[in-house]
Write a protein that holds these residues in place. Sequence first.
Motif, PDB file in Angstrom:
ATOM      1  N   UNK A 184      -0.548  12.080 -13.859  1.00 45.99           N
ATOM      2  CA  UNK A 184       0.654  11.713 -13.110  1.00 45.99           C
ATOM      3  C   UNK A 184       1.228  10.387 -13.592  1.00 45.99           C
ATOM      4  N   UNK A 185       2.525  10.215 -13.395  1.00 49.38           N
ATOM      5  CA  UNK A 185       3.202   8.983 -13.815  1.00 49.38           C
ATOM      6  C   UNK A 185       2.911   7.818 -12.878  1.00 49.38           C
ATOM      7  N   UNK A 186       2.427   8.120 -11.656  1.00 45.63           N
ATOM      8  CA  UNK A 186       2.066   7.056 -10.722  1.00 45.63           C
ATOM      9  C   UNK A 186       0.988   7.564  -9.772  1.00 45.63           C
ATOM     10  N   UNK A 187       0.392   6.632  -9.032  1.00 46.41           N
ATOM     11  CA  UNK A 187      -0.718   6.951  -8.123  1.00 46.41           C
ATOM     12  C   UNK A 187      -0.515   6.238  -6.799  1.00 46.41           C
ATOM     13  N   UNK A 238       0.816  -1.216   0.000  1.00 51.12           N
ATOM     14  CA  UNK A 238       0.000   0.000   0.000  1.00 51.12           C
ATOM     15  C   UNK A 238       0.849   1.266   0.000  1.00 51.12           C
ATOM     16  N   UNK A 239       2.091   1.177   0.467  1.00 49.82           N
ATOM     17  CA  UNK A 239       2.970   2.341   0.473  1.00 49.82           C
ATOM     18  C   UNK A 239       3.599   2.607  -0.895  1.00 49.82           C
ATOM     19  N   UNK A 240       3.722   1.578  -1.702  1.00 54.29           N
ATOM     20  CA  UNK A 240       4.379   1.715  -2.998  1.00 54.29           C
ATOM     21  C   UNK A 240       3.476   2.433  -4.002  1.00 54.29           C
ATOM     22  N   UNK A 241       4.060   3.357  -4.751  1.00 51.85           N
ATOM     23  CA  UNK A 241       3.316   4.060  -5.790  1.00 51.85           C
ATOM     24  C   UNK A 241       2.970   3.077  -6.917  1.00 51.85           C
ATOM     25  N   UNK A 242       1.846   3.308  -7.565  1.00 52.01           N
ATOM     26  CA  UNK A 242       1.367   2.418  -8.624  1.00 52.01           C
ATOM     27  C   UNK A 242       1.677   3.075  -9.977  1.00 52.01           C
ATOM     28  N   UNK A 243       2.480   2.426 -10.809  1.00 51.41           N
ATOM     29  CA  UNK A 243       2.793   3.015 -12.115  1.00 51.41           C
ATOM     30  C   UNK A 243       1.523   3.211 -12.957  1.00 51.41           C
ATOM     31  N   UNK A 244       1.528   4.257 -13.757  1.00 46.41           N
ATOM     32  CA  UNK A 244       0.385   4.611 -14.592  1.00 46.41           C
ATOM     33  C   UNK A 244      -0.094   3.443 -15.451  1.00 46.41           C
ATOM     34  N   UNK A 245       0.833   2.715 -16.065  1.00 42.49           N
ATOM     35  CA  UNK A 245       0.455   1.585 -16.924  1.00 42.49           C
ATOM     36  C   UNK A 245      -0.284   0.516 -16.134  1.00 42.49           C
ATOM     37  N   UNK A 246       0.100   0.318 -14.878  1.00 50.79           N
ATOM     38  CA  UNK A 246      -0.592  -0.667 -14.052  1.00 50.79           C
ATOM     39  C   UNK A 246      -2.001  -0.193 -13.690  1.00 50.79           C
ATOM     40  N   UNK A 305      -8.422  11.013  -9.569  1.00 54.59           N
ATOM     41  CA  UNK A 305      -7.219  11.310  -8.804  1.00 54.59           C
ATOM     42  C   UNK A 305      -6.022  11.678  -9.655  1.00 54.59           C
ATOM     43  N   UNK A 306      -4.861  11.266  -9.177  1.00 55.50           N
ATOM     44  CA  UNK A 306      -3.617  11.639  -9.851  1.00 55.50           C
ATOM     45  C   UNK A 306      -3.532  11.043 -11.254  1.00 55.50           C
ATOM     46  N   UNK A 362      -3.854   1.612 -15.498  1.00 52.47           N
ATOM     47  CA  UNK A 362      -4.638   1.385 -16.716  1.00 52.47           C
ATOM     48  C   UNK A 362      -5.119  -0.071 -16.791  1.00 52.47           C
ATOM     49  N   UNK A 363      -4.265  -1.016 -16.430  1.00 51.81           N
ATOM     50  CA  UNK A 363      -4.658  -2.437 -16.445  1.00 51.81           C
ATOM     51  C   UNK A 363      -5.789  -2.707 -15.452  1.00 51.81           C
ATOM     52  N   UNK A 364      -5.685  -2.122 -14.265  1.00 56.35           N
ATOM     53  CA  UNK A 364      -6.767  -2.278 -13.280  1.00 56.35           C
ATOM     54  C   UNK A 364      -8.067  -1.700 -13.849  1.00 56.35           C
ATOM     55  N   UNK A 365      -7.957  -0.536 -14.485  1.00 58.64           N
ATOM     56  CA  UNK A 365      -9.122   0.099 -15.088  1.00 58.64           C
ATOM     57  C   UNK A 365      -9.772  -0.766 -16.144  1.00 58.64           C
TER      58      UNK A 365
END
Length: 179
Positions: free
Chosen positions: A65-68, A26-34, A59-60, A36-39
């Motif tokens: 943003x490059x990550x969330x 939960x502390x790690x930022x989520x890359x934008x491409x990832x 959100x971000x 998108x996959x969840x979406x």
Amino acid sequence: TTLDELVQKASLTENQKIGIAHFEDFQERIPRAEVTKHGDIVRRALYRLDPTFEVTIGGSYRRGAKDSGDIDFIITRPDADIDHVRNVVVGQLVPNLFSTGFLAAALAATSGDGSKWHGACCLPGQTQWRRIDFLLVPWAEMGAALIYFTGNDIFNRSMRLLASKKGYRLNQRGLYKDV
């Protein structure tokens, strides 16, 4: 003084135990491409239930943003009220996503209007959990929700202050005069 000590010595709720067990995830930022996959997974599952629903990642991510930090889904359906949106998302989508293994935990849901569902998810073939929120919005409130759930906290406070100075109240539901 440590998470291990907390687990050993404190009486914790199930959600607190989940938070500790997946603290690093939960502390790690989520890359934008990832994100998108969840979406894509959420959209496909929801469109199988009703293709007229609209899903926006807020959100971000929506700010480019490059990550969330987490993944916020703003979910609505044209001409639908909150009860219909909630019934489909919480009553059908969430159970379906649990059955596929995408959703890993339900962490909280708002009481009262029932407009938010918070949980954790995991992409197929991955072990890392991510925080996920479903923000349920009636069609009539979508414009205000997009502003609220896209802007960062400073932007949102500035917009609310500007509205207040002009005699309005702005929140995630709409813009109101003489309140």
